[in-house]
Write a protein that holds these residues in place. Structure first.
Motif, PDB file in Angstrom:
ATOM      1  N   THR A 193       1.168  -1.145   0.085  1.00 27.30           N
ATOM      2  CA  THR A 193      -0.311  -0.474  -0.174  1.00 27.30           C
ATOM      3  C   THR A 193       0.728   1.392   0.387  1.00 27.30           C
ATOM      4  O   THR A 193       0.740   2.364  -0.794  1.00 27.30           O
ATOM      5  CB  THR A 193      -1.088   0.278   1.570  1.00 27.30           C
ATOM      6  OG1 THR A 193      -1.550  -1.122   1.445  1.00 27.30           O
ATOM      7  CG2 THR A 193      -2.150   0.900   0.971  1.00 27.30           C
ATOM      8  N   LEU A 248      -3.600  -2.642  -7.051  1.00 26.29           N
ATOM      9  CA  LEU A 248      -4.445  -3.480  -7.052  1.00 26.29           C
ATOM     10  C   LEU A 248      -5.917  -3.034  -6.342  1.00 26.29           C
ATOM     11  O   LEU A 248      -5.821  -2.072  -6.212  1.00 26.29           O
ATOM     12  CB  LEU A 248      -4.203  -4.629  -6.075  1.00 26.29           C
ATOM     13  CG  LEU A 248      -2.555  -5.303  -6.756  1.00 26.29           C
ATOM     14  CD1 LEU A 248      -2.135  -6.132  -5.420  1.00 26.29           C
ATOM     15  CD2 LEU A 248      -2.932  -6.112  -7.593  1.00 26.29           C
ATOM     16  N   VAL A 249      -7.043  -3.630  -6.714  1.00 26.64           N
ATOM     17  CA  VAL A 249      -8.389  -4.026  -6.252  1.00 26.64           C
ATOM     18  C   VAL A 249      -8.294  -4.346  -4.927  1.00 26.64           C
ATOM     19  O   VAL A 249      -8.399  -5.924  -5.045  1.00 26.64           O
ATOM     20  CB  VAL A 249      -9.273  -3.415  -7.726  1.00 26.64           C
ATOM     21  CG1 VAL A 249     -10.844  -2.920  -6.658  1.00 26.64           C
ATOM     22  CG2 VAL A 249      -8.538  -2.026  -8.401  1.00 26.64           C
ATOM     23  N   PRO A 250      -9.109  -3.897  -4.046  1.00 25.74           N
ATOM     24  CA  PRO A 250      -9.941  -5.404  -3.008  1.00 25.74           C
ATOM     25  C   PRO A 250     -10.554  -5.672  -4.287  1.00 25.74           C
ATOM     26  O   PRO A 250     -12.017  -5.386  -4.392  1.00 25.74           O
ATOM     27  CB  PRO A 250      -9.921  -4.618  -2.221  1.00 25.74           C
ATOM     28  CG  PRO A 250     -10.515  -2.424  -2.291  1.00 25.74           C
ATOM     29  CD  PRO A 250      -9.462  -2.690  -4.162  1.00 25.74           C
ATOM     30  N   THR A 266     -14.454  -6.510  -1.190  1.00 31.52           N
ATOM     31  CA  THR A 266     -15.207  -6.060  -1.798  1.00 31.52           C
ATOM     32  C   THR A 266     -15.809  -5.241  -3.143  1.00 31.52           C
ATOM     33  O   THR A 266     -17.014  -4.759  -3.181  1.00 31.52           O
ATOM     34  CB  THR A 266     -15.506  -4.209  -0.579  1.00 31.52           C
ATOM     35  OG1 THR A 266     -13.865  -4.082  -1.302  1.00 31.52           O
ATOM     36  CG2 THR A 266     -15.177  -4.732   0.206  1.00 31.52           C
ATOM     37  N   TYR A 267     -14.385  -5.247  -4.599  1.00 30.05           N
ATOM     38  CA  TYR A 267     -15.275  -4.450  -5.554  1.00 30.05           C
ATOM     39  C   TYR A 267     -15.460  -5.237  -6.165  1.00 30.05           C
ATOM     40  O   TYR A 267     -14.025  -5.046  -7.064  1.00 30.05           O
ATOM     41  CB  TYR A 267     -14.567  -2.952  -5.284  1.00 30.05           C
ATOM     42  CG  TYR A 267     -15.112  -2.098  -4.502  1.00 30.05           C
ATOM     43  CD1 TYR A 267     -13.995  -2.272  -3.330  1.00 30.05           C
ATOM     44  CD2 TYR A 267     -15.792  -1.576  -4.613  1.00 30.05           C
ATOM     45  CE1 TYR A 267     -14.241  -1.112  -2.216  1.00 30.05           C
ATOM     46  CE2 TYR A 267     -16.305   0.128  -4.050  1.00 30.05           C
ATOM     47  CZ  TYR A 267     -15.064  -0.097  -2.419  1.00 30.05           C
ATOM     48  OH  TYR A 267     -15.655   0.896  -1.858  1.00 30.05           O
ATOM     49  N   SER A 311      -6.477   6.918  -0.251  1.00 25.80           N
ATOM     50  CA  SER A 311      -7.376   5.242  -0.750  1.00 25.80           C
ATOM     51  C   SER A 311      -6.094   4.654  -1.618  1.00 25.80           C
ATOM     52  O   SER A 311      -5.177   5.504  -2.535  1.00 25.80           O
ATOM     53  CB  SER A 311      -8.647   6.385  -1.736  1.00 25.80           C
ATOM     54  OG  SER A 311      -8.475   4.521  -2.496  1.00 25.80           O
ATOM     55  N   SER A 312      -5.903   3.774  -1.365  1.00 33.51           N
ATOM     56  CA  SER A 312      -5.266   3.543  -2.133  1.00 33.51           C
ATOM     57  C   SER A 312      -5.367   3.029  -3.518  1.00 33.51           C
ATOM     58  O   SER A 312      -5.383   1.825  -4.159  1.00 33.51           O
ATOM     59  CB  SER A 312      -3.834   2.239  -1.866  1.00 33.51           C
ATOM     60  OG  SER A 312      -5.185   1.425  -1.387  1.00 33.51           O
ATOM     61  N   ARG A 313      -6.824   2.434  -3.590  1.00 31.18           N
ATOM     62  CA  ARG A 313      -7.827   1.802  -4.528  1.00 31.18           C
ATOM     63  C   ARG A 313      -7.785   3.109  -5.488  1.00 31.18           C
ATOM     64  O   ARG A 313      -8.104   3.956  -5.357  1.00 31.18           O
ATOM     65  CB  ARG A 313      -9.337   1.961  -3.722  1.00 31.18           C
ATOM     66  CG  ARG A 313     -10.468   1.357  -4.757  1.00 31.18           C
ATOM     67  CD  ARG A 313     -11.581   0.507  -4.410  1.00 31.18           C
ATOM     68  NE  ARG A 313     -12.297   1.536  -3.496  1.00 31.18           N
ATOM     69  CZ  ARG A 313     -13.548   2.451  -4.449  1.00 31.18           C
ATOM     70  NH1 ARG A 313     -13.654   2.320  -5.622  1.00 31.18           N
ATOM     71  NH2 ARG A 313     -13.675   3.581  -4.007  1.00 31.18           N
ATOM     72  N   THR A 327     -19.089   6.241  -2.706  1.00 29.48           N
ATOM     73  CA  THR A 327     -20.278   6.067  -1.476  1.00 29.48           C
ATOM     74  C   THR A 327     -19.113   6.617  -0.740  1.00 29.48           C
ATOM     75  O   THR A 327     -17.858   6.636  -1.008  1.00 29.48           O
ATOM     76  CB  THR A 327     -20.563   4.823  -1.710  1.00 29.48           C
ATOM     77  OG1 THR A 327     -19.555   3.844  -1.942  1.00 29.48           O
ATOM     78  CG2 THR A 327     -21.968   4.579  -2.315  1.00 29.48           C
ATOM     79  N   GLY A 328     -19.782   6.423   0.806  1.00 32.70           N
ATOM     80  CA  GLY A 328     -18.495   6.569   1.966  1.00 32.70           C
ATOM     81  C   GLY A 328     -18.033   7.571   2.370  1.00 32.70           C
ATOM     82  O   GLY A 328     -17.298   7.850   2.711  1.00 32.70           O
TER      83      GLY A 328
END
Lengths: 702, 527
Positions: A4, A50-52, A55-56, A88-90, A99-100
């Motif tokens: 990250t 990388l994408v989690p 959740t996504y 965010s690392s996304r 959202t959020g």
């Protein structure tokens, strides 16, 4: 975690700020969007982001450089300024759902403008109506008009409070404090000085020191010039015409603007000289709109702000190093209302400490000068009651009037120790009046020991450092805390206290909180005590018909300083929880008062409950003042003196050697101490903030 | 390892307690303004209140204790019900909580009741109903290119000294009524012209003084809503609008129509028995004319009349305080004259509006319509100046010329309201508050909008205007000193009571007429 961080590191240069004009909340767009190109190589030199997937998972891989979301759309909008790393690392494409961004359900349907505004709100320090108004004024080029506007606004508010009723309005034959003040104007104008303290004592005989009498004389003189019927001897008793009320109200405001406002303004400029202009002005607002003082002086009708203003001017003079001027001003304060004796232990011990600090020669000189100035001022004040203007017994009349020791230990319901414990121990039945008086004196004395000792010890500790003309900044805190401690112990334990006397401890407390950070104990406790102080005067204010003003001013002041006790439970401290319970108690009591009638057996049920709720807070504040004064004392001289723990530390690290040279082992504190001696730009809030780290450091050393 | 930021970082978890999540779309500074104004207004509870307070209390009593058929017939008190039916229904709604709080409030025969309960209750209803104004003004600040300026204007309207003086001290419900007017204007801004017409019809049935603005509404809705841009009539839209308006009027007047009380109702609403000027001259064209007449009369008395003097005019009002004015020297003005002047001047603006039926044009024409009625209407009250100042405020940030007009009109208009309150304590409050308001509103707007004057006349006019504005300082000083001087210098000070009032009225009239000319010029010359 490493990944990250490396992403964050390498991504940062690619984060080009880009304004996204998506309204919030934006709808999740379908995946088949031009921005999402699954097979494109990443532009980042490091590798694909990388994408989690848990959740996504609907987004396989987003292979784009990450555009920075608009600040307003960042998670936790109030933190962006403090966190340099991206939150965010996304990878986020412009089309990804936002959202959020805000807590769920919060600002759900906010307009973009509202979000922009919310974004601008900086954390705790900047909150509060006062702060926001100041920022607005600065932004709109009205910086130099802040103080005039504040003065005008506070005058309007004071005047509006004056529209309401006053103490004893329409209640013959004795009326109330308003009539007392008016009566003094009447008698000082018509009688020779000799009779001021002896004339018809049953009807509001003068029982304040001579400066009040002179002030009354001046007001009465001007008033008689406008309309002689307002202050005609005996015939004007109980006069309640609108114009006379108007005149009386305006004398309070003028006195306030002559003494208290300059004092408050000087306080912010002198004590907080190192702080920004905005902070100084915010402190000024805090002081000017303090509800307890406003309600009593401009609603109930008294001239407390003159006495408090003189004391504040005196304290400011001390901090400026003008001790003689300070002594003069404090004597004026004493000469206006004997009540400011409550401050005397603190100020006396401060001045004695200063004399000791200056050493035998300079100290003795200062001592003699102080004694001469104080005695001279007193003689000047009492001059008309002294020979050759009157017989030698003449001075006894004011003295016996000013100190009435022949009354009970408490009169009305007042939130002090004696009245509160009277529920359990019937003091008046249990002990004779003289015994009670001795007991209360003893308690008071024990109560203000801290105030009496701390300034002397602090000065003595500063003795080791090389002396400069300026007063070390740590003495600011010590002086204020000593004032708080001594006045609060008088309020809690002394003989014959009124509920209005809470104004005296509230002054140093408000001064302390005026620049304290919003999450500090000083601020939280200070506002709590202020609010409870107003609450403790509720029976009085209700009697005066000032209930609307009571609600409006208390809420306004809390909004003004940005007080917000209701933090989330997970972040609450014990003080917060105590605060909630106290406010809940206050609210319940008010509610009960509306709904129920007190039972015939206990007609004073609600005032007594009020006392029982308020007194612990004052007691707690008193304890806190002792604790803080001890802590403040530590900062004065480092670790050299104190309890056994500190002694040990002292032997291990002799931080202060006579020449001000530290040993090689001297911890950082030693450096700080010497800096404290010279840099007086550090003001109260700063010191208070540092104190926490300081005590932590102490334990580390140990 | 990739991390979902919303879950990993505890710092970013919502730190707000549950009740904070009930937040409306209102920023902290907007809450600040509400808190500040509410606290301040509640301090004014014990302030002076005019007979309007008793008027409204009496209406509470009438609507609560009488059947609807007797509302417009009751004469128990001299303050009979003379507002349209919606306002009566409004009072009926307000009377229900009042009767629960203190039944004596709604007692018809309990005249001049002034207990703490009734004062607190009526004052509170003013503050609470004014929340409508707050909500509408909030909406005005949303969805505009420059929200900061619009927010400032909204705040300036919410905190307007006019509302403070007329509503919170003198006692009326203008805040609430202007809330409806602004709601209607807001609907026009957003393009919902049908809703705009609806709300204006509602407003007319609350208080008929808003008829001053009706011509602009009529033309705008007809042109922009009922006709296509090319000029062809759209019957569907026309009938929709007509139906809406008729339905509103039926809801309001229907019960009285059925009872056959319309003539009685109208006679209450339009008492045509009053004079040209109100007791205190509203600062309009007639004030100047009346003053000229007085000066000529004095001239005639001193130096012999070279022109005919009307005897009734001489006796009618040498003090300038009498309600019914008739001129001694100048030709007398009849209601029909004022009506004709008003209509013909309004026609100019309406034709312009017909040509350019945009929102901005509508707003200006609306302001000018109200302004013309205020300037030349029959028996205008000084309080009606709010009808000018409120829509004009919305135009303030248009450009510097509009802003300057706004400053002149607001200063003169607010000052002209000062004589409404004659108790010294309240006078101090209104002057200090207005000063503070003017400072905080004019200063930042001036900074944003200032334009350098480009021609010599502009420089001269600017200088004259600035001098005029500074003159208010002297006006206030003179007005304050007048009673004292009268007491010291003359034997019977009552004879000179009219002087400060007349001075205020005339000085403000000059500014208001000039601002009117400015605004008309601006509107007519805009492309």
């Amino acid at each position: 975690m490493d990944e990250t961080e490396s992403h964050i590191l390498h991504q940062t240069p690619h984060r080009v700020p880009r304004i996204r004009t998506v309204s919030v909340p934006s709808q999740p767009t379908p995946r088949a969007n031009g921005f999402l190109k699954p097979n494109r190589r990443p532009l980042s030199p490091v590798g694909p982001l990388l994408v989690p997937t848990d959740t996504y998972d609907s987004y396989p891989e987003i292979l784009m450089p990450v555009p920075l979301r608009h600040r307003a759309l960042q998670p936790s909008p109030d933190t962006w300024i403090r966190t340099p790393s991206p939150s965010s690392s996304r990878a986020i494409s412009p089309s990804s759902p936002v959202t959020g961004v805000f807590p769920r359900g919060y600002h759900n349907y906010s307009s973009f403008g509202a979000i922009m505004e919310a974004e601008k709100e900086t954390p705790l320090q900047e909150q509060g109506l006062g702060r926001r108004w100041l920022r607005w004024m600065h932004k709109n080029g009205l910086k130099h008009w802040v103080v005039p506007c504040t003065l005008l606004a506070s005058a309007v508010v004071r005047w509006c409070i004056g529209l309401g009723s006053y103490s004893g309005q329409g209640t013959p034959p004795m009326f109330g404090d308003y009539e007392a003040q008016r009566h003094w104007m009447e008698l000082t104008n018509h009688l020779p000085t000799r009779q001021w303290y002896t004339y018809d004592l049953q009807y509001w005989g003068l029982d304040y020191p001579p400066l009040t009498a002179y002030h009354s004389w001046l007001c009465g003189k001007i008033g008689s010039w406008i309309d002689p019927t307002w202050f005609a001897l005996d015939t004007s008793r109980g006069i309640e015409t609108p114009t006379s009320k108007l005149f009386m109200r305006s004398t309070v405001i003028l006195s306030d603007y002559a003494i208290y406002l300059p004092a408050a303004w000087l306080f912010t400029r002198v004590w907080h000289a190192g702080r920004s202009r905005r902070t100084q002005n915010a402190a000024l607002l805090t002081l000017l709109f303090q509800p307890a003082l406003l309600l009593i002086d401009f609603g109930h009708f008294q001239y407390n702000s003159v006495m408090l203003g003189f004391t504040l001017l005196a304290a400011t003079s001390f901090i400026k190093g003008r001790d003689l001027l300070g002594a003069f001003l404090f004597t004026l304060s004493l000469g206006f209302k004997q009540m400011s004796l409550y401050y005397a232990p603190a100020i006396g011990s401060y001045l004695i400490g200063k004399c000791l600090y200056l050493g035998p020669r300079d100290g003795a000189r200062l001592f003699v000068r102080l004694a001469v100035v104080t005695a001279g001022t007193f003689i000047l004040l009492f001059l008309p009651f002294l020979p050759p203007f009157s017989p030698i017994s003449g001075v006894l009349d004011p003295i016996t009037r000013i100190f009435p020791f022949n009354r009970g230990i408490f009169e009305d319901k007042v939130a002090n120790f004696w009245c509160a414990t009277n529920v359990v121990v019937k003091w008046k039945a249990w002990a004779s009046q003289s015994a009670l008086m001795r007991l209360s004196t003893l308690f008071t004395f024990i109560g203000f020991l801290g105030a009496a000792i701390a300034p002397i010890r602090a000065w003595l500790r500063l003795k080791n450092q090389d002396r400069t003309g300026v007063v070390p900044s740590v003495m600011q805190t010590v002086l204020l805390l000593a004032l708080l401690n001594s006045s609060m112990s008088f309020f809690l334990f002394s003989f014959q206290v009124h509920e209005k006397t809470i104004l005296l401890p509230l002054l140093p407390l408000t001064l302390l909180l005026s620049v304290a950070p919003h999450d500090s104990t000083t601020f939280k406790l200070g506002v709590l005590a202020n609010n409870v102080g107003v609450f403790s005067m509720w029976p009085l204010l209700q009697r005066d018909g000032l209930s609307t003003q009571y609600i409006a001013l208390t809420l306004l002041w809390n909004r003004l300083i940005g007080y917000d006790p209701f933090v989330a439970l997970s972040h609450a401290t014990y003080l917060d929880i105590l605060t909630w319970m106290v406010y809940l108690g206050c609210a319940l009591l008010h509610l009960m008062e509306i709904v129920f009638r007190p039972p015939a057996r206990y007609p004073d049920l609600f005032p007594v409950l009020n006392v029982l709720l308020s007194m612990p807070i004052f007691f707690f504040t008193w304890l806190w003042s002792i604790k803080s004064i001890i802590e403040a004392r530590w900062t004065a001289g480092g670790l050299s003196v104190g309890g056994p723990k500190d002694k040990k530390a002292n032997s291990a690290f002799p931080t202060e050697s006579p020449g001000g040279v530290s040993t090689a082992l001297a911890p950082v504190e030693g450096v700080r101490n010497r800096r404290e001696g010279r840099l007086r730009v550090q003001s109260l809030g700063y010191t208070a903030g540092k104190r926490q780290t300081y005590s932590r450091a102490t334990s580390v050393v140990d | 390892m990739a991390v979902n930021p919303e879950k990993s970082d505890p710092q970013q978890l919502p730190r707000v307690p549950w009740f904070r999540k009930l937040a409306f779309d209102v920023t902290s500074s907007e809450w600040d303004i509400l808190a500040l104004s509410t606290a301040f207004k509640s301090l004014l509870f014990p302030a002076y209140r005019s007979t309007d307070f008793e008027v409204h209390r009496n209406w509470l009593a009438i609507t609560h204790s009488l059947p609807i058929s007797k509302w417009y017939y009751d004469t128990t008190s001299e303050w009979t019900l003379d507002y349209p039916p919606f306002f009566a229904y409004f009072e009926k709604v307000l009377s229900i909580p009042a009767s629960l709080i203190d039944p004596r409030i709604v007692d018809l025969n309990n005249l001049n009741y002034s207990a703490w309960t009734v004062v607190a209750y009526q004052r509170t209803t003013v503050i609470l109903t004014e929340l409508l104004l707050a909500a509408v003004l909030l909406k005005f600040a949303r969805g505009v290119p420059d929200p900061n300026t619009q927010r400032l204007i909204s705040a300036s309207l919410f905190l307007h000294p006019g509302f403070l003086i007329v509503d919170h001290i003198h006692f009326q419900y203008n805040g609430f009524l202007f809330g409806i007017l602004l709601l209607s204007i807001l609907q026009a801004r957003q393009g919902n012209l049908l809703a705009s017409g609806f709300f204006f019809a509602v407003l007319l049935n609350f208080k008929h003084i808003y008829m001053y603005l009706a011509p602009a509404y009529f033309v705008y809705l007809l042109r922009a809503f009922c006709m296509s841009p090319q000029g062809s009539v759209l019957p569907n839209k026309f009938f929709a609008l007509a139906n809406v308006v008729i339905l509103v009027f039926i809801a309001s007047l229907g019960p009285f129509l059925l009872m056959g009380q319309i003539p009685q109702l109208l006679s209450r609403l339009f008492p045509f028995t009053r004079g040209l000027n109100h007791a205190y001259w509203a600062p309009n064209a007639w004030a100047i004319l009346t003053a000229t007449d007085r000066v000529l009369l004095q001239y005639a008395k001193r130096f012999g009349a070279s022109f005919s003097v009307d005897a009734s005019g001489v006796s009618s009002s040498s003090r300038g305080l009498v309600g019914d004015t008739s001129f001694a020297v100048l030709p007398s003005i009849r209601p029909i004259h004022t009506f004709l002047i008003t209509i013909s001047l309004q026609m100019i603006f309406l034709i312009k509006l017909w040509r350019i039926p945009t929102y901005k044009s509508f707003l200006t024409a609306l302001t000018l319509c109200g302004y013309t009625s205020f300037m030349f209407g029959w028996h205008v009250h000084e309080k009606a100046v709010l009808l000018v100042l409120v829509p004009l405020s919305l135009l303030a940030a248009e450009n510097y010329a509009y802003f300057r007009t706004f400053v002149l009109a607001s200063t003169a208009g607010v000052t002209s309201l000062f004589p409404l309150l004659f108790t010294p304590a309240e006078q101090v409050i209104q002057v200090a508050y207005s000063l503070l308001w003017a400072f905080v509103v004019f200063g930042p707007l001036q900074q944003r909008l200032y334009e350098f004057p480009r021609s010599l006349p502009a420089v001269i006019v600017g200088l004259l205007e600035t001098t005029y504005l500074w003159g208010f300082l002297f006006l206030e000083i003179v007005v304050t000193l007048c009673p004292i001087l009268a007491k010291v210098v003359t034997q019977n000070p009552e004879r000179w009571e009219f002087l400060p009032l007349m001075l205020t009225s005339l000085y403000c009239a000059v500014g208001l007429i000039w601002a009117y000319a400015r605004l008309s010029f601006l509107y007519i010359t805009t492309k």
